[in-house]
Design a protein around this motif. Structure first.
Motif, PDB file in Angstrom:
ATOM      1  N   ASP A 121      58.054   0.574  17.206  1.00  0.00           N
ATOM      2  CA  ASP A 121      58.093   1.991  17.220  1.00  0.00           C
ATOM      3  C   ASP A 121      56.642   2.257  17.696  1.00  0.00           C
ATOM      4  O   ASP A 121      56.421   3.279  18.619  1.00  0.00           O
ATOM      5  CB  ASP A 121      58.257   2.717  16.017  1.00  0.00           C
ATOM      6  N   GLU A 122      55.799   1.910  16.935  1.00  0.00           N
ATOM      7  CA  GLU A 122      54.383   2.409  17.423  1.00  0.00           C
ATOM      8  C   GLU A 122      53.917   1.717  18.663  1.00  0.00           C
ATOM      9  O   GLU A 122      52.967   2.252  19.352  1.00  0.00           O
ATOM     10  CB  GLU A 122      53.319   1.721  16.139  1.00  0.00           C
ATOM     11  N   LEU A 123      54.403   0.723  19.034  1.00  0.00           N
ATOM     12  CA  LEU A 123      53.863   0.138  20.528  1.00  0.00           C
ATOM     13  C   LEU A 123      54.567   0.847  21.460  1.00  0.00           C
ATOM     14  O   LEU A 123      53.895   1.135  22.492  1.00  0.00           O
ATOM     15  CB  LEU A 123      54.166  -1.261  20.658  1.00  0.00           C
ATOM     16  N   GLU A 124      55.735   1.505  21.443  1.00  0.00           N
ATOM     17  CA  GLU A 124      56.420   2.234  22.352  1.00  0.00           C
ATOM     18  C   GLU A 124      55.591   3.718  22.335  1.00  0.00           C
ATOM     19  O   GLU A 124      55.347   4.277  23.430  1.00  0.00           O
ATOM     20  CB  GLU A 124      57.581   2.649  21.811  1.00  0.00           C
ATOM     21  N   ALA A 125      55.145   4.342  20.987  1.00  0.00           N
ATOM     22  CA  ALA A 125      54.347   5.303  21.068  1.00  0.00           C
ATOM     23  C   ALA A 125      53.178   5.303  21.719  1.00  0.00           C
ATOM     24  O   ALA A 125      52.723   6.204  22.254  1.00  0.00           O
ATOM     25  CB  ALA A 125      54.310   5.779  19.493  1.00  0.00           C
ATOM     26  N   ALA A 126      52.202   4.166  21.388  1.00  0.00           N
ATOM     27  CA  ALA A 126      51.084   3.906  22.405  1.00  0.00           C
ATOM     28  C   ALA A 126      51.272   4.141  23.600  1.00  0.00           C
ATOM     29  O   ALA A 126      50.492   4.617  24.518  1.00  0.00           O
ATOM     30  CB  ALA A 126      50.579   2.633  21.797  1.00  0.00           C
ATOM     31  N   ALA A 127      52.208   3.198  24.127  1.00  0.00           N
ATOM     32  CA  ALA A 127      52.614   3.523  25.749  1.00  0.00           C
ATOM     33  C   ALA A 127      52.860   4.848  26.135  1.00  0.00           C
ATOM     34  O   ALA A 127      52.424   5.250  27.367  1.00  0.00           O
ATOM     35  CB  ALA A 127      53.567   2.463  26.075  1.00  0.00           C
ATOM     36  N   LEU A 128      53.663   5.620  25.442  1.00  0.00           N
ATOM     37  CA  LEU A 128      53.977   6.782  25.973  1.00  0.00           C
ATOM     38  C   LEU A 128      52.722   7.782  25.843  1.00  0.00           C
ATOM     39  O   LEU A 128      52.878   8.846  26.546  1.00  0.00           O
ATOM     40  CB  LEU A 128      55.149   7.202  25.036  1.00  0.00           C
ATOM     41  N   THR A 129      52.043   7.660  24.858  1.00  0.00           N
ATOM     42  CA  THR A 129      50.958   8.515  24.693  1.00  0.00           C
ATOM     43  C   THR A 129      49.750   8.329  25.864  1.00  0.00           C
ATOM     44  O   THR A 129      49.475   9.249  26.488  1.00  0.00           O
ATOM     45  CB  THR A 129      50.083   8.170  23.458  1.00  0.00           C
ATOM     46  N   LEU A 130      49.748   6.874  26.235  1.00  0.00           N
ATOM     47  CA  LEU A 130      48.866   6.812  27.590  1.00  0.00           C
ATOM     48  C   LEU A 130      49.783   7.268  28.729  1.00  0.00           C
ATOM     49  O   LEU A 130      48.992   8.109  29.630  1.00  0.00           O
ATOM     50  CB  LEU A 130      49.027   5.224  27.732  1.00  0.00           C
ATOM     51  N   ALA A 131      50.957   7.190  28.764  1.00  0.00           N
ATOM     52  CA  ALA A 131      51.517   7.886  30.030  1.00  0.00           C
ATOM     53  C   ALA A 131      51.473   9.122  30.147  1.00  0.00           C
ATOM     54  O   ALA A 131      51.432   9.906  31.031  1.00  0.00           O
ATOM     55  CB  ALA A 131      53.075   7.281  29.996  1.00  0.00           C
ATOM     56  N   ALA A 132      51.750   9.911  28.914  1.00  0.00           N
ATOM     57  CA  ALA A 132      51.557  11.423  28.920  1.00  0.00           C
ATOM     58  C   ALA A 132      50.331  11.865  29.396  1.00  0.00           C
ATOM     59  O   ALA A 132      49.777  12.930  29.922  1.00  0.00           O
ATOM     60  CB  ALA A 132      52.077  11.988  27.431  1.00  0.00           C
TER      61      ALA A 132
END
Length: 498
Positions: A166-177
Motif C-alpha cells: 500500500d505504502e509503496l504504491e502511495a509513494a509512486a502515485l505521489t511522485l506521479a501526481a
C-alpha cells in the motif's frame, strides 16, 4: 528525511575556504599560506593523505580555512567523491572550494549525497555545513539528483511494517501526481482479469493485495523510455523459506522500484523530452495457505508457461509480466532494476551491480556513464548456452536453473524471454544497499544505476544531445584536470592567510 542542505548560489566573502592538497601539491600550497597557518598544520601533524582534514584557526580561534587531502597523481586511484567526507566532518558554517578538486561537480554532488540521513524513527540534531556552488557547476541539477536519490534511499530504508505494498504504491502515485503523470493501478484478483498471472501468483499469499502501478509522463511523440522496478516489499522466500540471515535485509527487496522512481524523478523534474513510462509490480512474498508452491505451473502474460522451481526466485516472475507489458509498445529504451540474485553479489560484491544487454551501443554508453558519474556497473554476458539450464520437462521454462552456477546470468536469460519488441533493453541486478559508509554513500539503502542512466538519457535526448550532451559534459568536464593544473586556474592561492 530533510532534503540535503542546498548549495549556496552566491559566493560570500565570509565563506570558509577549503584547500585541496596532495603530497605533490602540498609544498607549493604551503608557500601561499601564512607562516602561522603552516606552523599550526605541521604542529598538528598534518600530512596530505587522502581524506585527512585539518582545520586552520585565525588569531581569534575561529575557523578560517580547511586543508583536505586528496589522492595523488595516479588517476586510477583518484576518487572524485572523496570531498563528500567534508559534509559530515566539518562543523556548521558556510564553506567554499578555494581550489579545484579532481571534479568539482562530483565533489559537490558527493557533498549533497553524504548529508543524507534516515530520520523517520530517530531524530538527528545539529545543523549541517553549507557549501557554495563551485564555479561552472549546475547547482539545480545536482540538487535534483541528490533529492531523487534521497527519495529512493528513504524507500529502501523504511521497514516493511511501514512500507508494504500500500505504502509503496502511495509513494509512486505521489511522485506521479507531483508531475501530473497519468496513472493506473491494477490490484488483487483484477490482475488475473488483466492477464498478469505471475504477479498475482507471487503476491496472493499476503493479506496485502499484489498490484501493478503504471504511470505515463511526457509527450507521446517523444522517444519512449520505460522503467520497470521490482517491488517486493518483503521477501520471506515463500514456501522455500529463507534462513534468518537471508531474511534480515529483505525490506530492501523493493530496491528496484526505488531505483526506478529515483530515475523517474530526475527525468520528470528535468523535463527531458521523452515519453516516460514506469511499471512497478508490487507484492509481498508471504507464506499462507494461498502461497504458490514449488512445482506449480502458471501462465504468463507473454503466453509462456512457467514451472516454479523455487518460490524464492519470485522477483523474476513479477518482472516477467511487467516486462511483457512494457515490450508490447516497443519502447526505444527499456530498463529494469531488481535486487534479483545473491549470485551477482558473489560475483561482483555489493558496490558493482552487473548489467545485461544485447545492444552493443547501449552497453558502451552504460559503461561510459557509469564511470563518469561514479555510479559503477559491470557488464556480464547473456550467455546463450546457459539458456538450456532453464528448461522444464512440463512447461515452457523453469524460473530457476536448478544448479549452483551462473545464477545472475540465468536470471537475466529468464527475463530476456519476455522482451522481444523493445528496440534496446538493459537489466540491472542491483544490491540497493551500502554495507559501510563512504563519501557520497552513507550506510544503508542505496540507489544504484539511476544516476548513470539519468546522465545517459540527458546525453541522448536532452538539449544538445548530438555528441555527449550537456549532462555528460558537466559530469566529466574536470575529470582529467590534475590538482596542480587546478591550482593554476583557481583562486585558492590568493587567500594568503586563513
Amino acid at each position: 528525511m530533510p532534503s540535503p542542505t542546498p548549495l549556496r548560489r552566491e559566493h560570500s566573502p565570509h565563506a570558509i575556504p577549503i584547500w585541496f592538497v596532495t603530497a605533490q601539491t602540498w609544498p607549493r600550497l604551503k608557500a601561499g599560506l601564512a607562516p602561522a597557518s603552516v606552523a599550526f598544520a605541521e604542529g598538528a601533524g598534518f600530512e596530505p593523505n587522502p581524506g585527512r582534514v585539518q582545520l586552520l584557526p585565525d588569531s581569534s580561534g575561529t575557523i578560517a580555512g580547511v586543508l583536505f587531502g586528496l589522492d595523488g597523481e595516479d588517476a586510477r586511484a583518484a576518487n572524485p567523491f572523496l570531498p563528500g567526507a567534508l559534509a559530515t566532518s566539518l562543523p556548521p558554517g558556510l564553506y567554499r572550494f578555494a581550489n579545484a578538486p579532481q571534479d568539482p561537480g562530483l565533489a559537490a554532488l558527493s557533498w549533497l549525497l553524504s548529508q543524507y540521513r534516515f530520520t523517520r524513527y530517530r531524530a538527528q540534531n545539529g545543523r549541517l555545513p553549507e557549501l557554495c556552488a563551485p564555479d561552472g557547476v549546475d547547482a539545480a541539477r545536482l540538487e535534483r539528483i541528490a533529492g531523487a536519490v534521497a527519495l529512493g534511499r528513504d524507500l529502501v530504508n523504511t521497514p516493511a511494517n511501514d512500507l508494504g505494498p500500500d505504502e509503496l504504491e502511495a509513494a509512486a502515485l505521489t511522485l506521479a501526481a507531483r508531475f501530473k503523470a497519468d496513472t493506473a493501478v491494477i490490484r488483487g484478483d483484477a490482475l488475473l482479469e488483466a492477464n498478469f498471472p505471475l504477479i498475482h501468483a507471487v503476491g496472493r499469499a499476503s493479506d496485502k493485495a499484489p498490484r501493478l502501478v503504471d504511470f505515463h509522463w511526457g509527450d507521446p511523440s517523444h522517444p519512449k523510455v520505460t522503467l520497470v522496478g521490482k517491488g517486493v516489499c518483503f521477501d520471506s522466500g515463500g514456501l522455500n523459506v529463507k534462513p534468518d540471515a537471508g531474511m534480515a535485509l529483505m525490506k530492501k527487496d523493493m530496491g528496484g522500484a526505488a531505483a526506478a522512481l529515483a530515475l523517474a524523478s530526475m527525468v520528470m523534474e528535468a523535463g527531458l523530452p521523452v515519453r516516460l513510462r514506469v511499471l512497478l509490480p508490487i507484492v509481498e512474498n508471504a507464506i499462507s495457505g494461498a502461497a504458490f508452491r514449488p512445482g506449480d505451473v502458471y501462465p504468463s502474460r507473454k503466453g509462456l508457461s512457467v514451472e516454479i522451481g523455487n518460490t524464492d526466485a519470485e522477483g523474476r516472475l513479477i518482472l516477467a509480466d511487467a516486462l511483457a507489458l512494457a515490450d508490447e509498445e516497443a519502447p526505444d529504451l527499456l530498463f529494469d532494476f531488481a535486487t534479483l540474485t545473491g549470485a551477482a553479489r558473489v560475483a561482483l560484491g555489493p558496490d558493482l551491480p552487473p548489467f545485461y544487454t544485447m545492444d552493443e551501443d547501449l552497453a558502451a554508453d552504460i559503461a561510459k556513464f557509469g564511470a563518469s558519474s561514479l555510479d559503477p556497473v559491470w557488464r556480464l554476458p547473456l550467455w546463450h548456452p546457459y539458456d538450456k539450464l532453464l528448461d522444464s520437462k512440463i512447461a515452457a521454462v523453469n524460473n530457476i536453473s536448478g544448479g549452483p552456477f551462473a545464477g545472475s546470468i540465468t536470471a537475466a536469460l529468464f527475463l530476456r524471454r519476455f522482451v522481444e519488441k523493445a528496440k534496446a533493453w538493459a537489466h540491472f541486478d542491483i544490491y540497493a544497499w551500502a554495507p559501510a559508509a563512504r563519501p557520497g554513500r552513507p550506510e544503508g539503502g542505496e540507489v544504484q544505476g539511476a544516476r548513470l542512466l539519468y546522465d545517459l538519457l540527458e546525453a541522448r535526448f536532452g538539449a544538445g544531445a548530438a555528441g555527449h550532451g550537456p549532462g555528460a559534459a558537466r559530469a566529466v568536464h574536470h575529470i582529467h584536470v590534475t590538482v596542480e593544473e587546478a591550482d593554476d586556474e583557481a583562486a585558492g592561492l590568493e587567500d594568503k592567510s586563513p
